[in-house]
Design a protein around this motif. Sequence first.
Motif, PDB file in Angstrom:
ATOM      1  N   ALA A   1       0.823  -1.210   0.000  1.00  0.00           N
ATOM      2  CA  ALA A   1       0.000   0.000   0.000  1.00  0.00           C
ATOM      3  C   ALA A   1       0.860   1.264   0.000  1.00  0.00           C
ATOM      4  N   PHE A   2       1.969   1.289   0.775  1.00  0.00           N
ATOM      5  CA  PHE A   2       2.729   2.541   0.780  1.00  0.00           C
ATOM      6  C   PHE A   2       3.867   2.567  -0.240  1.00  0.00           C
ATOM      7  N   CYS A   3       4.185   1.416  -0.872  1.00  0.00           N
ATOM      8  CA  CYS A   3       5.256   1.397  -1.882  1.00  0.00           C
ATOM      9  C   CYS A   3       4.749   1.697  -3.287  1.00  0.00           C
ATOM     10  N   THR A   4       3.541   1.190  -3.612  1.00  0.00           N
ATOM     11  CA  THR A   4       3.053   1.304  -4.992  1.00  0.00           C
ATOM     12  C   THR A   4       3.000   2.754  -5.503  1.00  0.00           C
ATOM     13  N   PRO A   5       2.555   3.734  -4.680  1.00  0.00           N
ATOM     14  CA  PRO A   5       2.527   5.103  -5.197  1.00  0.00           C
ATOM     15  C   PRO A   5       3.880   5.560  -5.748  1.00  0.00           C
ATOM     16  N   TYR A   6       4.975   5.119  -5.120  1.00  0.00           N
ATOM     17  CA  TYR A   6       6.296   5.527  -5.586  1.00  0.00           C
ATOM     18  C   TYR A   6       6.627   4.873  -6.928  1.00  0.00           C
ATOM     19  N   VAL A   7       6.142   3.631  -7.120  1.00  0.00           N
ATOM     20  CA  VAL A   7       6.356   2.984  -8.418  1.00  0.00           C
ATOM     21  C   VAL A   7       5.599   3.756  -9.496  1.00  0.00           C
ATOM     22  N   VAL A   8       4.330   4.094  -9.211  1.00  0.00           N
ATOM     23  CA  VAL A   8       3.534   4.872 -10.166  1.00  0.00           C
ATOM     24  C   VAL A   8       4.282   6.148 -10.529  1.00  0.00           C
ATOM     25  N   LEU A   9       4.840   6.803  -9.505  1.00  0.00           N
ATOM     26  CA  LEU A   9       5.531   8.062  -9.716  1.00  0.00           C
ATOM     27  C   LEU A   9       6.812   7.886 -10.529  1.00  0.00           C
ATOM     28  N   SER A  10       7.487   6.731 -10.436  1.00  0.00           N
ATOM     29  CA  SER A  10       8.704   6.573 -11.252  1.00  0.00           C
ATOM     30  C   SER A  10       8.381   6.105 -12.661  1.00  0.00           C
ATOM     31  N   VAL A  11       7.217   5.458 -12.865  1.00  0.00           N
ATOM     32  CA  VAL A  11       6.893   4.974 -14.214  1.00  0.00           C
ATOM     33  C   VAL A  11       6.241   6.080 -15.058  1.00  0.00           C
ATOM     34  N   MET A  12       5.438   6.944 -14.406  1.00  0.00           N
ATOM     35  CA  MET A  12       4.697   7.974 -15.143  1.00  0.00           C
ATOM     36  C   MET A  12       5.566   8.830 -16.094  1.00  0.00           C
ATOM     37  N   PRO A  13       6.731   9.352 -15.633  1.00  0.00           N
ATOM     38  CA  PRO A  13       7.529  10.185 -16.543  1.00  0.00           C
ATOM     39  C   PRO A  13       7.946   9.445 -17.806  1.00  0.00           C
TER      40      PRO A  13
END
Lengths: 262, 266
Positions: free
Chosen positions: B139-151
Amino acid sequence: MKLFKSYRRSNWAIPYALFLAIFVALPLLLIVIFAFTDNSGEFSMQNFIKFVTQPEAVNTFIYSIGIALVTTFLCILLGYPAAYILSNKNLNRSQTAVMLFILPMWINILVRTLATVALFDFIHIPLGEGALMFGMVYNFLPFMIYPIYNTLQKMDHSLIEAAQDLGAKPSTVFWKVTVPLSMPGITSGIMMVFMPTISTFAIAELLTMNNIKLFGTTIQENINNGMWNYGAALSLIMLVIIGITSLFSDGDEQSQNEGGLL
Amino acid sequence: MKKFFAQTYLWLLLALLYAPIIIIGIFSFTEAKVLGNWTGFSTKLYTSLFSGGVGNGLLSAIENTFTIAIIAAAISTILGSFAAIGIHNLRGRKRQAITLLNNIPMLNPDIITGISLFLLFITLGITQGYLTVVLAHIAFCTPYVVLSVMPRLQQMNPNIYEAALDLGATPLQALWKVIIPEIRPGMISGFILAFTLSIDDFAVTIFTKGNQGLETLSTFIYADARKGGLTPELRPLSTIIFVTVLLLLIIINIRARRAARKAENI
């Protein structure tokens, strides 16, 4: 046809949307529900009344805010010059120094705190309020330096040259140009230092041998002792404080994101 | 002269920041139970750390920390990459809503995330243990993955996916052969980020680990420190963690620099 295809790819967010609903939105809602109910699940304000009428809890709360404010202030005081020097090509060219300042952000906070306790033991400094302040600044300083460094580095240097060409003294340039332009970095630095310090719980215990209690510790103790409703109410109070703090940096979402990631 | 003062300030501050960890590193090479006593050079603490001389507690805590981090980081990377592709193709209010929800775990203090998940598991009647810790970490790790893949998705030419489909690829083939290679660097950075965040976590774990005796490294250290005496083997362990993080950080940095150089060449 094209519409159909892009429609399908946007569906790929559905599993995560469900996941977010269950593991982010619902839990936060539960904090609110628990905070406004009593043990039997009836609506009640008793948790908040208990907080306001208990001098000990209120005192811990105010003391924690004080500690967080002082920590944040000391971090700006020590961190801004460091960030300034790191980003200034005339004063520092070493990329290694930048990395060395960021590195501690990635080490377990308990390991770092234990190391601090060990250092104090080693040079015979008694644990207590002083140790707590030092430990907090030590733990959170990198989180202040990094965002400020980031904004200073992206700053348009021609503005400084323009100010110099127009006859401004170095100190005027610094206060009237550099500092205002680095405000986004300072605000996100404040967020990144103030929020964790206000919510920290284990660090204070270890650095003061359990003599000084911070608000986070109070919350943790209540949850551990089965006082879930009261603990939830205290968490909600903390959330409100953090919400108020984040309002100050609201217009600056981008720098927040930049500050958070390497 | 100015430069001299500036450099002195920087290195003094660094010395201060690193003093504790350096002391731990130095004293990991001596046998003394109490930190600060030097009883001659010895690697005994290292060997006893790895031969299980510290009892099962510490070793199983290390094992748990790593298996939880690997599982959580792997699932977060898959979940987050799919989510990023989905969000990238969303518009308007839906996109705003999911982005907002995605930001919450990153902005929330750990203790709030921990308590809110604790209340969730209590309400759902799930016994807390290994599974709940893994779920919480996802739950707290996935947002960071989203943030690194989006760019990566934003940099990608949107036409090449369409081109693949026009040339007869199925959407699955297009995903595998076109999108995934484009976003792979973001996925790898996301994975490393999620892995370090998971290893590093204390506040969320302590609220979701339940009382079945599950310990990760940070909860073990916490329990150990509360008892008063610090297990001497924690010294070589901290040193190893420090060196590992240093290496990981260097890898991330080299990757970022290489990517930047590549971008310049194009």
